[in-house]
Design a protein around this motif. Structure first.
Motif, short mmCIF file in Angstrom:
data_model
loop_
_atom_site.label_atom_id
_atom_site.label_comp_id
_atom_site.label_asym_id
_atom_site.label_seq_id
_atom_site.Cartn_x
_atom_site.Cartn_y
_atom_site.Cartn_z
N TRP A 1 -0.82 -6.43 -1.59
CA TRP A 1 -1.56 -5.17 -2.05
C TRP A 1 -1.63 -4.22 -1.13
CZ3 TRP A 1 -6.76 -6.35 -5.22
CH2 TRP A 1 -7.04 -5.21 -5.76
N ARG A 2 -1.89 -4.61 0.19
CA ARG A 2 -1.90 -3.85 1.25
C ARG A 2 -0.69 -2.83 1.51
NH1 ARG A 2 -2.47 -5.01 6.42
NH2 ARG A 2 -3.05 -7.18 5.95
N ALA B 1 7.60 -3.42 1.82
CA ALA B 1 7.22 -3.51 3.42
C ALA B 1 6.47 -4.66 3.77
CB ALA B 1 6.16 -2.29 3.27
N GLN C 1 -8.76 2.37 -0.30
CA GLN C 1 -7.47 2.66 0.27
C GLN C 1 -6.15 1.74 -0.33
OE1 GLN C 1 -7.75 2.59 4.34
NE2 GLN C 1 -7.41 4.86 4.63
N LYS C 2 -6.94 0.81 -1.03
CA LYS C 2 -5.87 -0.06 -1.42
C LYS C 2 -5.69 0.22 -2.88
CE LYS C 2 -7.36 -4.26 -0.83
NZ LYS C 2 -7.45 -5.83 -0.89
N GLY D 1 -1.18 -0.27 -10.61
CA GLY D 1 -0.68 0.78 -10.75
C GLY D 1 0.27 0.96 -9.50
N GLN D 2 0.16 0.30 -8.36
CA GLN D 2 0.72 0.46 -7.19
C GLN D 2 2.15 -0.17 -7.32
OE1 GLN D 2 -0.89 -0.76 -3.28
NE2 GLN D 2 0.76 -2.29 -3.30
#
Lengths: 194, 194
Positions: A22-23, A28, A102-103, A108-109
């Motif tokens: 998630w972060r 990455a 911020q996460k 959606g991400q």
DNA sequence: CTACTTATGTACCAATCAGTACACAATAGA
DNA sequence: TCTATTGTGTACTGATTGGTACATAAGTAG
């Protein structure tokens, strides 16, 4: 039958991996980082998750989805005013701490990261949002029939509209200077539910 | 003074890199893929972009931002009805081809990929959305004063609301089964501008 | 022509990537 | 205790990552 016992529970390590995915997103987040976060070694990991990082990510999506939907469904089931509960879901964005905002929205991400590829992640994430939209639809539909909502707008359209705002806030909350500005915006946006 | 001539124009190769970055995201787009898309070799690339992939990505964000804002500003400047022009910007999402919709909003995508890190990409992308919001604000503000808008809602709030919807549609458009459903949704959402 | 400057292509690099092979550890049942 | 089964940790792999070094090409100025 049963050999050496596992030193971890799948649900637990999936939840820990979720935090990292998630972060940082799928690409990455390296497998080594994930293993460190999960607290298990490669041997255990590739035995439990034969599909490797991809399988883990799929299970993370399913796990986060299940948890979030279950929480919302439970809150709705024990609520006196379901529309208000729905509104509170949105209001919680304005009240969340900076680290949480911020996460953004995990689904959606994920859609943003993968919708131009043919990996199954997009479908899984989209399915969650569709289920969320369905919950919105049912609450609105029922409230309209009970006369708790004066809006004449079609419940399906209202539900789709709320999902749009949900996803939009998933971006806004990430870049909002202070959460305070979010709350007034959200309160205004919730006027469609009256 | 002037040695061997360049075989490329910076703006052109940046635009070509933008296409790939937009489609795959920063991490997933490898430098080799980027060079192939740009049509230049490593020697030329690292001479022109000393900061490597990161510098290229920053220039891509700035380039796409400048182009999109310029196009919108130009359209507005030559428009008879600026509110309608704004609405058409949203309507174009419902009319866009599938390939376009699958790419979503480049800036929302970038924020989703990086907002939990400390890289400067988030700020650049956020700055674009803020500029877009400012344009919304000015059009709404002017239209309200001219009596072209009956809404009494504060222009700043309306602009923030439109940005939310813009970013939300940036997700919705990626997973919408057929663009047709988007158009009816968008038309409903634009009722706030009346 | 020579000297200088800038651009290009290629060979190369260390680091990291996801994933595998396998020796060994820990349990259950006989 | 012996065997079968399952889990764990580590060493290793080939591929790919972003990036550098450098010989050479293609211009301009004198």
């Amino acid at each position: 039958m049963s050999g050496r016992p596992k030193i971890f529970e799948e649900e637990v390590v999936i939840a820990k991996a979720a935090e990292l995915f998630w972060r940082k997103g799928f690409e990455a987040a390296s497998t080594e980082e994930l293993l460190a976060a999960m607290g298990i070694g490669k041997g255990s990991f590739y035995l439990a998750f034969k599909g490797g990082k991809s399988e883990l990510f799929e299970k993370v999506i399913e796990g986060v989805s299940r948890k979030e939907l279950h929480l919302l469904n439970h809150t709705l089931a024990t609520s006196q005013n379901k529309v208000e509960t729905l509104k509170d879901l949105f209001r919680s964005i304005g009240l969340a701490p900076k680290e949480r905002n911020q996460k953004g929205c995990f689904f959606g991400q994920t859609i943003a990261e993968f919708s131009s590829t043919d990996l199954p992640f997009t479908d899984l994430a989209a399915r969650h949002l569709l289920q969320l939209e369905k919950i919105f639809y049912e609450v609105i539909s029922e409230a309209q029939q009970d006369g708790m909502l004066s809006t004449k707008e079609a419940p399906a359209l209202l539900a789709a509209h709320l999902i749009t705002i949900w996803n939009g806030l998933g971006i806004s909350r990430r870049i909002a200077p202070q959460p305070n500005s979010l709350s007034t915006l959200i309160e205004m946006q919730l006027k469609v539910l009256q």
